[in-house]
Design a protein around this motif. Structure first.
Motif, mmCIF file in Angstrom:
data_model
loop_
_atom_site.group_PDB
_atom_site.id
_atom_site.type_symbol
_atom_site.label_atom_id
_atom_site.label_comp_id
_atom_site.label_asym_id
_atom_site.label_seq_id
_atom_site.Cartn_x
_atom_site.Cartn_y
_atom_site.Cartn_z
ATOM 1 N N ASP A 19 2.125 -0.970 2.558
ATOM 2 C CA ASP A 19 2.953 0.238 2.621
ATOM 3 C C ASP A 19 1.438 1.569 1.897
ATOM 4 N N LEU A 20 1.713 3.541 2.943
ATOM 5 C CA LEU A 20 0.927 4.017 2.391
ATOM 6 C C LEU A 20 1.619 4.630 1.203
ATOM 7 N N ASP A 21 2.506 5.654 2.048
ATOM 8 C CA ASP A 21 3.074 6.934 1.265
ATOM 9 C C ASP A 21 4.101 6.334 0.052
ATOM 10 N N LYS A 58 11.340 6.723 5.983
ATOM 11 C CA LYS A 58 11.841 6.515 7.359
ATOM 12 C C LYS A 58 11.555 7.138 8.595
ATOM 13 N N GLY A 59 9.890 7.501 8.717
ATOM 14 C CA GLY A 59 9.437 7.908 9.520
ATOM 15 C C GLY A 59 9.834 9.658 9.881
ATOM 16 N N ASN A 124 4.928 4.278 8.206
ATOM 17 C CA ASN A 124 6.308 4.668 9.142
ATOM 18 C C ASN A 124 5.616 5.899 9.468
ATOM 19 N N LYS A 125 4.251 6.173 8.477
ATOM 20 C CA LYS A 125 3.806 7.338 9.373
ATOM 21 C C LYS A 125 2.885 7.089 10.629
ATOM 22 N N LYS A 156 9.776 0.312 9.387
ATOM 23 C CA LYS A 156 10.780 -0.999 8.982
ATOM 24 C C LYS A 156 11.965 0.629 8.361
ATOM 25 N N ASP A 181 7.098 0.529 -2.259
ATOM 26 C CA ASP A 181 7.824 1.259 -3.141
ATOM 27 C C ASP A 181 8.892 1.797 -2.210
#
Ligand code: PGA
Ligand code: MG
Length: 233
Positions: A19-21, A58-59, A124-125, A156, A181
């Motif tokens: 995951d990124l953020d 959640k984007g 989700n970005k 996701k 996260d």
């Protein structure tokens, strides 16, 4: 390979989806700056970073709608198209400038790669935000595949993006570790059949991450490295 974390001894992995953020990069400053610009353009009240933190994960569509509701917009759908346009404009202008890579991320991921794991980034970005951010932070070279919240039909916590990412990697979900996260990462992983570990320093909608069903909780991605022979054998 076997991972060092005690809860993960039984697993053997071919790949990891990261995951990124909130997992690799602390982007709360970027979210705050971009949303601040958006709200100012729309002549709406400002929002505190602490409130934004509970809405990330959640984007962008969900984030913008949550922020508009928080500042008291009654007809969210009427404002949404302009809000999305302004948010995108501001985010792309500052992308990465108020963000930092968490300690242990580069070391942890490089160690996984050195042990033969294939890596994909799944966030989700929007992909158009994720790719320049990874490049600006020197993380892009780690990943064979990068997918965003708009890469697939659903985001996701739906399992679809994880299943599609496993397909792109050519790995079985049961041998592909999700590293995230939030409950969005964990729920998607459980439903896709991927083992999952969660870092405890990111954004989990304001809730302690230990309350989310996962295989392990980490203080740093370096905890994933199998440098202890007694544990990795
Ligand atoms: O954009 C978001 O909502 C968060 O993205 P993430 O999936 O990288 O945590
Ligand atoms: Mg995240």
């Amino acid at each position: 390979m076997f991972l060092r974390h005690p809860a993960l001894h039984a697993f053997d992995f071919d790949a990891a989806i990261v995951d990124l953020d909130g997992t690799m990069v602390d982007t709360l400053g970027d979210f705050s700056a971009a949303l601040g610009g958006m709200l100012a353009d729309l002549r709406l009240p400002a929002i505190a970073a602490a409130s934004i933190e509970t809405m990330v994960g959640k984007g962008s569509e969900h984030l913008i709608r949550s922020v508009l509701a928080h500042v008291g917009v009654a007809d969210i759908e009427a404002v949404y198209p302009q809000a999305w346009e302004r948010y995108q404009h501001h985010y792309l202008a500052i992308n990465g400038q108020h963000a930092r890579v968490y300690d242990g991320v580069c070391e942890g991921l490089e160690a996984l790669r050195a042990q033969g794991l294939r890596l994909a980034c799944l966030t989700n970005k929007p992909l158009s935000f994720a790719q320049p951010l990874l490049a600006a932070k020197g993380l892009d070279g780690l990943f064979e595949q990068v997918f965003g919240g708009d890469s697939f039909e659903r985001k996701k916590p739906d399992p679809l993006p994880l299943i599609k990412t496993c397909e792109a990697l050519g790995t079985a979900p049961a041998r592909t570790l999700m590293i995230g996260d939030s409950s969005n990462d964990a729920k998607a992983a459980r439903a896709a059949g991927c083992p999952v570990v969660l870092v405890d320093y990111g954004y989990n909608h304001g809730e302690p991450v230990q309350g989310v069903d996962a295989d392990a909780y980490l203080g740093s991605l370096v905890e994933l490295t199998a440098t202890t022979p007694a544990l990795s054998a």
